[in-house]
Scaffold this motif. Structure first.
Motif, PDB file in Angstrom:
ATOM      1  N   VAL A 125       0.850  -1.190   0.000  1.00 50.20           N
ATOM      2  CA  VAL A 125       0.000   0.000   0.000  1.00 50.20           C
ATOM      3  C   VAL A 125       0.888   1.243   0.000  1.00 50.20           C
ATOM      4  O   VAL A 125       1.873   1.312   0.742  1.00 50.20           O
ATOM      5  CB  VAL A 125      -0.933   0.009   1.236  1.00 50.20           C
ATOM      6  CG1 VAL A 125      -1.648   1.348   1.379  1.00 50.20           C
ATOM      7  CG2 VAL A 125      -1.961  -1.109   1.115  1.00 50.20           C
ATOM      8  N   PHE A 184      -2.620   0.601  -4.380  1.00 51.46           N
ATOM      9  CA  PHE A 184      -2.175  -0.710  -3.901  1.00 51.46           C
ATOM     10  C   PHE A 184      -1.694  -1.584  -5.043  1.00 51.46           C
ATOM     11  O   PHE A 184      -2.073  -1.395  -6.201  1.00 51.46           O
ATOM     12  CB  PHE A 184      -3.319  -1.424  -3.162  1.00 51.46           C
ATOM     13  CG  PHE A 184      -4.305  -2.082  -4.090  1.00 51.46           C
ATOM     14  CD1 PHE A 184      -5.407  -1.393  -4.573  1.00 51.46           C
ATOM     15  CD2 PHE A 184      -4.135  -3.416  -4.500  1.00 51.46           C
ATOM     16  CE1 PHE A 184      -6.323  -1.997  -5.440  1.00 51.46           C
ATOM     17  CE2 PHE A 184      -5.049  -4.023  -5.363  1.00 51.46           C
ATOM     18  CZ  PHE A 184      -6.138  -3.315  -5.833  1.00 51.46           C
ATOM     19  N   SER A 189      -8.057  -5.271  -0.780  1.00 50.50           N
ATOM     20  CA  SER A 189      -7.124  -4.164  -1.008  1.00 50.50           C
ATOM     21  C   SER A 189      -7.866  -2.993  -1.637  1.00 50.50           C
ATOM     22  O   SER A 189      -7.746  -1.842  -1.203  1.00 50.50           O
ATOM     23  CB  SER A 189      -6.000  -4.589  -1.957  1.00 50.50           C
ATOM     24  OG  SER A 189      -5.373  -5.750  -1.519  1.00 50.50           O
ATOM     25  N   THR A 227      -8.861   0.859  -0.009  1.00 51.76           N
ATOM     26  CA  THR A 227      -8.453   2.176  -0.537  1.00 51.76           C
ATOM     27  C   THR A 227      -9.661   3.111  -0.642  1.00 51.76           C
ATOM     28  O   THR A 227      -9.542   4.305  -0.370  1.00 51.76           O
ATOM     29  CB  THR A 227      -7.772   2.061  -1.922  1.00 51.76           C
ATOM     30  OG1 THR A 227      -8.723   1.535  -2.861  1.00 51.76           O
ATOM     31  CG2 THR A 227      -6.540   1.193  -1.884  1.00 51.76           C
TER      32      THR A 227
END
Lengths: 383, 122
Positions: free
Chosen positions: B44, B58, B70, B74
């Motif tokens: 990240v 990411f 992931s 975000t």
């Protein structure tokens, strides 16, 4: 969207002619084959005819064929049944790339006081006959080595291992689930004492298989009950399945055509950078491809292909029930950044045109996943 | 028995159309978690402006659950304050995705760990 099914090592579509014969048994010959009335006799006749056809097909006698529910049961009966009937010998030799139905059975026997040697394979995915020979001891009861590996399709030197076992006076079992109908099987030539087969891998229904038990080999039943199948496998005979399995012997195997399509697939896949074929290409069953892509994960790739109607399987840890990577790929030392990115494609009815579509989709998805991945090919030592 | 790969619509959406995927070249904070031998690695990258997460990106090597969590993470923190981002847990990410197959909750749902590591790197 049309489905392109490339998972024939997992299971196959039942052949149309097989399905028709099975259906006829369901509707017309539904009696219990152990019953004494004429309907039972009719069902029994179907079973015995099937047994003869199957025995002839592998060079055995009909009395040496024990019908079971499939590969897992056959492997269990072979190993546990032999161990139970021959308690004086407590050592078993098998390989690290066997199917779980062999490996887990052996592990279970270890808990019961057996000692087991799990021999490794070379990087091509082949068991060496000499390695088997070295491990044979005075108290060795059984050697169990598969014919064709289910993940990477590698063909094991069964005849050579069979000969070693025969000379040493050790029983030899082979799990032939993946090789049956694809390679010639002759139980005498292979020097096997026990051999497992499953129906659903060869266009017969699920829930049927058999264990070949050479005459004179002492095996005890592991399932008790009515004493069917010579006392070795209690339970009402699966007449439709048995008839279906015998009918599957006539299913034409398109060896030459499929091998050609498979070779094309391998050639096209290797054009994708950072790609490797897992296991020997030479000593390999003609419908199997096992390929790995650097820096990506197989479950993601499998799911993306699934969305395009392409059915494949993966040795990725994430897709397994145990969340561990393929022990077969590990045994042949597939590098870390390749081992999770594996796909197994096992071909059946498929055209060259479809294969080109499959390759283009794999290429597209691999590229997409590599964009997401922190592991970049240019930084690697990948091809 | 459910398969490990039975995912919700939200998981599939974030897996197939990942948000904020890529690299921030001059990132202010970077956090990497996981191990290639386990099949999951998450990286990240953060760009902050004062207390605000101006950009987050990411890169993930892993299964659909790893990629989707992931991506979802975000979207939860982009534009938020560092104080808010520090409170985001793996559990929050899983909840935002609806549901993850039970077996995947622990192994593939590491996005918030990577985020916290990146914040620690600021």
């Amino acid at each position: 969207m049309a489905t392109i099914y490339l998972d024939n090592a997992a299971t196959t579509k039942v052949d149309k002619n097989v399905a028709e014969k099975v259906k006829k048994v369901f509707l017309d010959s539904y009696a219990n084959p152990s019953s004494q009335h004429s309907c039972g006799k009719e069902a029994r006749k179907l079973v015995e005819t099937a047994r003869e056809e199957i025995a002839n097909f592998i060079g055995a006698n009909p009395s040496e064929i024990i019908f079971t529910s499939g590969g897992t049961e056959s492997n269990n009966l072979a190993i546990r049944g032999l161990a139970k009937a021959n308690p004086e010998k407590k050592h078993i030799i098998t390989s690290v790339i066997e199917h779980p139905s062999v490996l887990e059975t052996c592990k279970d026997l270890e808990k019961q006081g057996f000692s087991v040697d799990y021999i490794g394979v070379n990087e091509e995915g082949i068991v060496e006959g000499a390695d088997v020979k070295k491990k044979i001891r005075k108290d060795t009861l059984l050697v169990s080595i598969m014919h064709v590996n289910n993940e990477i399709g590698t063909i094991q030197p069964i005849e050579e291992i069979g000969e070693v076992c025969k000379k040493k006076g050790v029983y030899f079992h082979s799990d032939c689930v993946q090789g049956f109908m694809k390679l010639g099987i002759d139980v005498r030539k292979m020097h096997v004492d026990l051999l497992s087969v499953s129906g659903h891998k060869v266009h017969a229904p699920k829930g049927i298989g058999f264990l070949y038990v050479r005459k004179g080999v002492r095996v005890s039943a592991v399932q008790t009950g009515g004493g069917q199948e010579n006392g070795l496998r209690s339970g009402t005979g699966n007449v439709p399945g048995i008839v279906g399995l015998a009918a599957a012997l006539s299913v034409k195997q398109e060896v030459t055509r499929i091998r050609k399509v498979r070779d094309l697939l391998v050639k096209e896949l290797l054009k994708i950078p950072g790609t490797r074929i897992n296991g020997s290409l030479k000593k390999r069953i003609w419908n199997n491809v096992n390929v790995s892509f650097y820096g990506i994960e197989g479950e993601s790739l499998m799911l993306m292909l699934d969305k395009e109607g392409i059915c494949v399987s993966t040795g990725s840890a994430c897709a397994s029930n145990k969340l561990s990577e393929s022990y077969v790929l590990k045994a042949i030392k597939v590098p870390e950044l390749y081992i999770h990115g594996s796909l197994r494609l096992t071909l059946g009815e498929i055209s060259e045109k479809d294969i080109k579509f499959v390759v283009s989709k794999i290429n597209e998805k691999v590229e997409k996943l590599r964009k997401i991945s922190p592991f970049k090919l240019e930084m690697s030592d990948g091809k | 028995m459910e398969s490990n790969c039975d995912y919700t619509k939200a998981v599939f959406d974030h897996f197939q159309n990942p948000r904020n995927m890529g690299e921030i070249e001059d990132a202010d904070g970077v956090g990497t978690v996981g191990n290639p031998s386990c099949g999951d690695v998450l990286k990240v990258m953060l760009k902050v402006d004062g207390d605000k997460i101006e950009d987050v990106k990411f890169q993930t090597f892993g299964c659909a659950a790893a990629i989707a969590s992931s991506s979802m993470m975000t979207t939860l923190v982009k534009g938020k304050s560092l104080g808010e981002a520090k409170k985001v847990t793996n559990k929050d990410v899983a909840a935002a995705l609806g549901q993850l197959p039970p077996i995947k909750v622990h192994c593939s749902n590491l996005a918030a760990d990577a985020l916290q590591k990146a914040i620690g790197d600021l």
